[in-house]
Enzyme design. Structure first.
Site, mmCIF file in Angstrom:
data_model
loop_
_atom_site.group_PDB
_atom_site.id
_atom_site.type_symbol
_atom_site.label_atom_id
_atom_site.label_comp_id
_atom_site.label_asym_id
_atom_site.label_seq_id
_atom_site.Cartn_x
_atom_site.Cartn_y
_atom_site.Cartn_z
ATOM 1 N N TYR A 1 42.492 -77.004 -5.417
ATOM 2 C CA TYR A 1 42.934 -75.612 -5.400
ATOM 3 C C TYR A 1 42.913 -75.017 -6.818
ATOM 4 O O TYR A 1 43.598 -75.509 -7.717
ATOM 5 C CB TYR A 1 44.344 -75.474 -4.817
ATOM 6 C CG TYR A 1 44.459 -75.761 -3.332
ATOM 7 C CD1 TYR A 1 43.325 -75.913 -2.531
ATOM 8 C CD2 TYR A 1 45.701 -75.868 -2.726
ATOM 9 C CE1 TYR A 1 43.428 -76.179 -1.178
ATOM 10 C CE2 TYR A 1 45.817 -76.131 -1.355
ATOM 11 C CZ TYR A 1 44.677 -76.290 -0.600
ATOM 12 O OH TYR A 1 44.791 -76.557 0.748
ATOM 13 N N PRO B 1 47.755 -71.148 11.220
ATOM 14 C CA PRO B 1 48.277 -70.744 12.535
ATOM 15 C C PRO B 1 47.858 -69.339 12.947
ATOM 16 O O PRO B 1 47.870 -69.013 14.128
ATOM 17 C CB PRO B 1 49.798 -70.833 12.348
ATOM 18 C CG PRO B 1 50.007 -70.631 10.881
ATOM 19 C CD PRO B 1 48.839 -71.306 10.227
ATOM 20 N N LEU B 2 47.477 -68.498 11.979
ATOM 21 C CA LEU B 2 47.069 -67.119 12.285
ATOM 22 C C LEU B 2 45.559 -66.940 12.201
ATOM 23 O O LEU B 2 45.066 -65.813 12.166
ATOM 24 C CB LEU B 2 47.774 -66.141 11.337
ATOM 25 C CG LEU B 2 49.300 -66.228 11.312
ATOM 26 C CD1 LEU B 2 49.888 -65.195 10.366
ATOM 27 C CD2 LEU B 2 49.879 -66.055 12.714
ATOM 28 N N GLY C 1 50.265 -69.819 5.176
ATOM 29 C CA GLY C 1 49.518 -69.276 4.050
ATOM 30 C C GLY C 1 49.793 -67.790 3.967
ATOM 31 O O GLY C 1 49.140 -67.006 4.644
ATOM 32 N N GLU D 1 58.901 -62.747 7.638
ATOM 33 C CA GLU D 1 58.543 -62.509 9.036
ATOM 34 C C GLU D 1 58.199 -63.824 9.724
ATOM 35 O O GLU D 1 58.665 -64.115 10.831
ATOM 36 C CB GLU D 1 57.340 -61.566 9.130
ATOM 37 C CG GLU D 1 56.847 -61.349 10.563
ATOM 38 C CD GLU D 1 55.488 -60.671 10.626
ATOM 39 O OE1 GLU D 1 54.849 -60.740 11.688
ATOM 40 O OE2 GLU D 1 55.063 -60.078 9.619
#
Length: 363
Positions: free
Chosen positions: A89, A244-245, A322, A331
């Site tokens: 990274y 997850p998104l 992330g 949220e």
């Protein structure tokens, strides 16, 4: 809404208010309408069948170096104890930044879990892969950048066909025995490769992997829902899932095209832009619109619904988030969702891609 949830929690579990406030706020609740009972799920889970307790939501994506201190602080103060990075990274700068933040904050080392991934360490031929040389030298480099004596988990960031499995497992066992890591795991390995590592470990009295990092979301299901649960039951390997998104696809930000400030518009993300604009991408966006309506009906956001959906899967120990700002993080931490069997069935019908286990296929 929050007050009524906490009141129900007090009735079901009177000792809940002995826990820290931040723990209570981010607990996941499960409402079973047939019995009208609230069941309390703790915010922490065991990593696979190991004894390591990790928050069911972790913080990853240490590429936003200018924002990561605020994100880490908010996450830690809200009960998140898992922080994931990698030697690759930002060419090592992510580990340096993470190490500086930990040192500046003065958090007790025993109060959080740090994971890093080894594979791509540099340009030289010997600075990448999973040879004994690079596993040991790569982890030493990570520890130096992190300013830590050890990481809690070191992941093999993909399998290396050029390194014998016995060499990989022996090297991972060595770094654990030397106190450089507590556990080791795999990332983007196949179930067969994980099973091979486990078999080698048992054959030579070495240490097997405890966890696999895998992509998991509405449109990437087979591995986490079919293959990994079998490994979880057989050899205790847990799942730490990411994306997850679906790189922001599930939030609905790409419903009307690719915004200029979005990830798909950034340099190096042409593949994401092509995915959004593809025929399959348009079909997925149509399904996402229907899932947004379901989230509205349940009184949560699309992101919260997607994360709760990931956490309902057997063997998933933690979901790595992330996020790019604190609003998104807060949220995502608010995973209060009515994830009933009826809701899961409705979502499966909308998605139309539920994978079938081997038993179901034989039937």
């Amino acid at each position: 809404m929050r007050t009524s949830y906490l009141l129900c929690l007090k009735i079901v579990c009177p000792d809940i208010f002995q826990l820290p406030t931040h723990f209570v706020c981010v607990c996941a609740l499960y409402r079973h309408f047939s019995s009208n009972l609230l069941i309390f799920f703790p915010f922490y889970r065991n990593l696979g069948k190991s004894g390591l307790r990790v928050s069911c939501l972790g913080l990853g994506n240490f590429k936003l170096l200018n924002k990561i201190q605020n994100l880490m602080t908010v996450a830690y103060e809200n009960g998140v104890n898992l922080f994931d990075t990698a030697e690759v990274y930002a060419s090592g700068r992510a580990e340096i930044t993470l190490g500086n933040i930990i040192k500046k904050k003065g958090w007790r080392r025993s109060s959080f879990v740090i994971t890093t991934k080894i594979y791509w360490g540099g340009q030289a031929e010997t600075e990448r892969g999973l040879s004994r040389k690079h596993i040991i030298e790569g982890l030493r480099g990570s520890l130096s950048r992190l300013q830590l004596d050890y990481v809690d988990i070191v992941f093999a960031n993909r399998n290396d066909v050029n390194s014998p499995m016995e060499e990989i497992v022996r090297a991972m066992t060595f770094v654990i025995n030397q106190g450089m890591a507590m556990y080791w795991g795999t990332s983007r390995w196949s179930a067969m490769e994980i099973m091979e590592a486990y078999s080698v470990a048992r054959q030579f009295n070495l240490i097997p992997p405890v966890c696999e990092q895998a992509e998991y979301h509405y449109f990437q299901r087979d591995k986490v829902e079919v293959q990994l649960p079998e490994l979880y039951h057989k050899i205790g390997v847990g799942a730490m899932t990411w994306s997850p998104l679906a790189c922001g696809l599930i939030t609905g930000k790409y419903s009307d095209g690719v915004p200029e400030c979005s990830r798909a518009a950034m340099k190096g993300y042409q593949w994401l832009k092509e995915r959004v604009n593809s025929e399959e991408g348009r079909r997925q966006l149509a399904k996402i619109k229907e899932l947004h309506l379901l989230a509205d009906r349940l009184g949560c956001t699309a992101a919260q619904l997607a994360i709760a959906w990931c956490l309902r899967s057997e063997g998933v120990s933690s979901v790595l988030l992330g996020v790019s700002n604190t609003d998104q993080l807060l949220e995502n931490l608010g995973i209060l969702s009515q994830m009933t069997p009826q809701t899961v069935t409705e979502m499966d019908a909308l998605l139309g891609n539920k994978p079938h286990s081997k038993k179901e296929s034989r039937a």
